[in-house]
Each structure stands twice: as structure tokens, then as C-alpha cells.
Design an enzyme around this catalytic site. Structure first.
Site, short mmCIF file in Angstrom:
data_model
loop_
_atom_site.label_atom_id
_atom_site.label_comp_id
_atom_site.label_asym_id
_atom_site.label_seq_id
_atom_site.Cartn_x
_atom_site.Cartn_y
_atom_site.Cartn_z
CB SER A 44 -3.82 -32.06 -39.23
OG SER A 44 -3.96 -32.36 -40.60
CE LYS A 53 -6.97 -34.97 -40.30
NZ LYS A 53 -6.01 -34.01 -40.85
CB SER A 91 -2.69 -36.52 -39.42
OG SER A 91 -3.18 -35.20 -39.44
CE LYS A 117 -4.41 -34.65 -35.85
NZ LYS A 117 -3.11 -34.75 -36.54
#
Length: 356
Positions: free
Chosen positions: A135, A138, A192, A299
Site C-alpha cells: 500500500s 497509494k 489504507s 504511509k
């Protein structure tokens, strides 16, 4: 005299014995005596043999017991040796993970710590190894969305096309949930949320394929020559990069105010148009709640192929740094590594000041 002879004869006759019988009796007595002697000797011999056998058995038992004791003792010694060996290994690992002036003692497989101010690589480990990034993807999804300057207040609805059929992950955003593009971007970055990221790519004006193409074009423009993107969520292990190239992506993402705001928000709530109930989502990085952390971008990421990942931009000891931690094992290792990096930077900065 005659009386004595008569008396003896009378006694012999009364007993029913004759001279030959007496002789025979004497002979039988001798035979019995000899037989008894033989039996006695045999019994003694047998007793000796039995005693010897018992002694032999006792000796054998003693040997067996001795062997058992020795075996038990050996097991105890072996157990102690194994325990000591494990202890030595644990100590070695602890020493290996301890921080030094040259090493923050991180456990993640791929690491890069960059001084954003002067471009100095403060620490690196497997910095050029390509690996799935989960992820972390993203962040690129967010930049492509924002670069397109699409209205963040436009309402978008989660559809069946946004459901994950690759990993079959769950989502609290049920089909039919309607939110603004800005809210979906927030949930994709902060919590997420995979369906949110999928919806952002699906609703791109030129289509999902064009969105993925833009992601790869953006990567190339940032100097991420070896990175590849195949979806907007990071669920596919085909999304790959290196710690060094991800540092470039984090630096670029930090220039977007929305990415800063959304990735460092601790939680967000909204009323679901499906259930009418309030739904609360939380940041996947607990460090954003810590008052002693000054985080600009954050993140997290996880799929089995990538391990647990974390990228951050943060200011530590007055210095802006980018931290990339890939393929951490264990739920809390990446967070622990981030803490170790911060402590290491604070310690080494102090040491350098003292040395200067």
C-alpha cells in the site's frame, strides 16, 4: 551273660531285623548319607550358581541403571548446552540489533534514511533491491489524483468493480457507499482503504488503464527508473520499487499539502448513506498520534509478498529526513525500527556536535 544275649536277640527279633537286614540297613544308611551329601553338595552348588546368577543380574541391572543415569545426565548436559547456545544466539542478536554510530540497529530488510536537507544518505540497507511495496503504492495514487486537478468535492460511489478479488481483503466501505473524492483520498491514505483507492482509479476521466499509465509516467518523471505500478491499491505484488526510489516518491509526496494533511490525520468519521450510522476510521501508523513525532508524510503497507512496510517524512532534531522501511517481520517491527532510527539520529547528531 545268657540273659544279655537273649535280650539283644529278643530286641532284634522284636524289631523284625535279621543280620543280613542289619547289614543291608547299614549299607542303605551309607547310601542315604552319600546321597544326602551329594544332594547337599548339589544344593550348595546350585545355591552358588543361583547367587552368581543373581550377582550377574544385579551387575547387569547396575549397568543398565548406570547407563540410564548416564543417559539422563547426558540429556541434562545437552539441554543445558542447547539452552546456553540459544542464550548466546539471543545475546548475539541483541548485540546485532543494538544501535551504533554507524548503524541504527533496524530489523527491516530494505532501509534508507535520507537527510532531505542536503541529500545525504544517512543509512542504507539493500537500498537498491526491488521488492513489492504493497500500500505504499497509494502515495502514487494520491499524486496522480491530485495532479489531474479533479474536484475533491465530487461524489463517488463504491461499486462491485472496487471489490478486491485478488487477495479477497475485506472493507468497511460497502457497495453503494457514497463519499466525496476528497474523502476517498483521505481514507485511502490514512486508513489504507483499498476500495477507496480502487474507486479513485476507476472514476478517472480517461479510465482505470489511463490512471495506471499516469502512475508509471509519474514514477519515471521522479527518477524512479526501476519502479513499476499495475494497480492503484498495492494489492498486487507486481507493484515494485526500491528503498532508494521510494525515498524520491516520499519527497515528492511531501510537496502536496493534501497528502501531508491526510496521511497525518489520526482518524476520520462520517455518517454512512447505507446504514445511517457513524463510521470511524483510524490511521494505520500509530506514530502520528505521538506528540514527540513531527511527521510530514506517513504511509504503511502490507501484503505477504512485501512484508510490513512504512515510509515517512519527519523532522528529527531539526533535520527533515525521509525514512523507508521495507519487509519488516512482525506486527510492530516497522514501528520499532522507526523509533530506533529517530533515537539513532538524535544520538549521532549529539555525538557529532560534541566531536565538532
Amino acid at each position: 551273660m545268657l540273659y544279655r544275649i537273649f535280650s539283644c536277640c529278643t530286641l532284634v527279633a522284636a524289631l523284625g531285623l535279621t543280620a543280613p537286614a542289619i547289614a543291608a540297613a547299614n549299607t542303605d544308611h551309607k547310601t542315604v548319607t552319600k546321597s544326602s551329601a551329594k544332594k547337599s553338595t548339589a544344593a550348595v552348588s546350585k545355591a552358588k550358581t543361583s547367587k552368581a546368577a543373581k550377582t550377574s543380574k544385579t551387575a547387569k541391572k547396575s549397568k543398565v541403571v548406570s547407563k540410564a543415569v548416564a543417559k539422563s545426565s547426558n540429556k541434562q548436559i545437552t539441554s543445558r548446552a542447547i539452552a546456553n547456545a540459544r542464550k548466546d544466539v539471543s545475546v548475539s542478536r541483541a548485540l546485532a540489533m543494538s544501535s551504533t554510530l554507524d548503524n541504527p540497529g533496524v530489523q527491516s530488510v530494505g532501509v534508507l534514511v535520507l537527510n532531505e536537507q542536503n541529500g545525504e544518505i544517512m543509512y542504507e540497507k539493500n537500498a537498491d533491491s526491488l521488492t513489492p511495496i504493497a500500500s505504499i503504492t497509494k502515495l502514487m495514487t494520491a499524486m496522480v489524483t491530485l495532479d489531474a486537478q479533479l474536484p475533491l468535492n465530487e461524489l463517488l460511489t463504491i461499486s462491485q468493480a472496487d471489490v478486491d478479488t485478488l487477495k479477497n481483503t475485506s472493507s468497511r466501505l460497502t457497495i453503494g457507499t457514497t463519499l466525496t473524492r476528497g474523502e476517498l483520498l483521505l481514507l485511502a491514505l490514512m486508513a489504507s482503504e483499498n476500495r477507496a483507492a480502487a474507486a479513485l482509479a476507476r472514476t478517472f476521466p480517461a479510465g482505470q488503464a489511463a490512471f495506471i499509465r499516469k502512475m508509471n509516467e509519474k514514477a519515471q518523471s521522479l527518477g524512479m527508473r526501476n519502479s513499476r505500478f499495475y494497480d492503484s491499491t498495492g494489492l498486487t505484488p507486481n507493484n515494485i520499487s526500491t528503498p532508494r526510489e521510494l525515498a524520491l516518491m516520499v519527497k515528492a509526496a511531501h510537496r502536496y499539502p493534501e497528502i501531508h494533511d491526510f496521511t497525518t490525520s489520526s482518524e476520520y468519521s462520517f455518517i454512512s448513506n447505507q446504514s445511517g450510522r457513524s463510521m470511524a476510521f483510524h490511521n494505520t501508523n500509530p506514530l502520528v498520534k505521538e506528540v514527540d513525532w513531527n511527521i510530514g508524510v506517513s504511509k504503511t503497507g502490507f501484503i505477504n509478498e512485501a512484508g510490513r512496510c512504512l515510509v515517512m517524512q519527519a523532522t528529527i532534531n531539526g533535520t527533515p529526513v525521509v525514512i523507508v522501511l521495507l519487509d519488516s517481520s512482525g506486527k510492530y517491527t516497522r514501528i520499532g525500527d522507526a523509533q530506533r532510527v529517530r533515537k539513532w539520529i538524535e544520538t549521532t547528531s549529539t555525538s557529532r556536535l560534541r566531536a565538532g
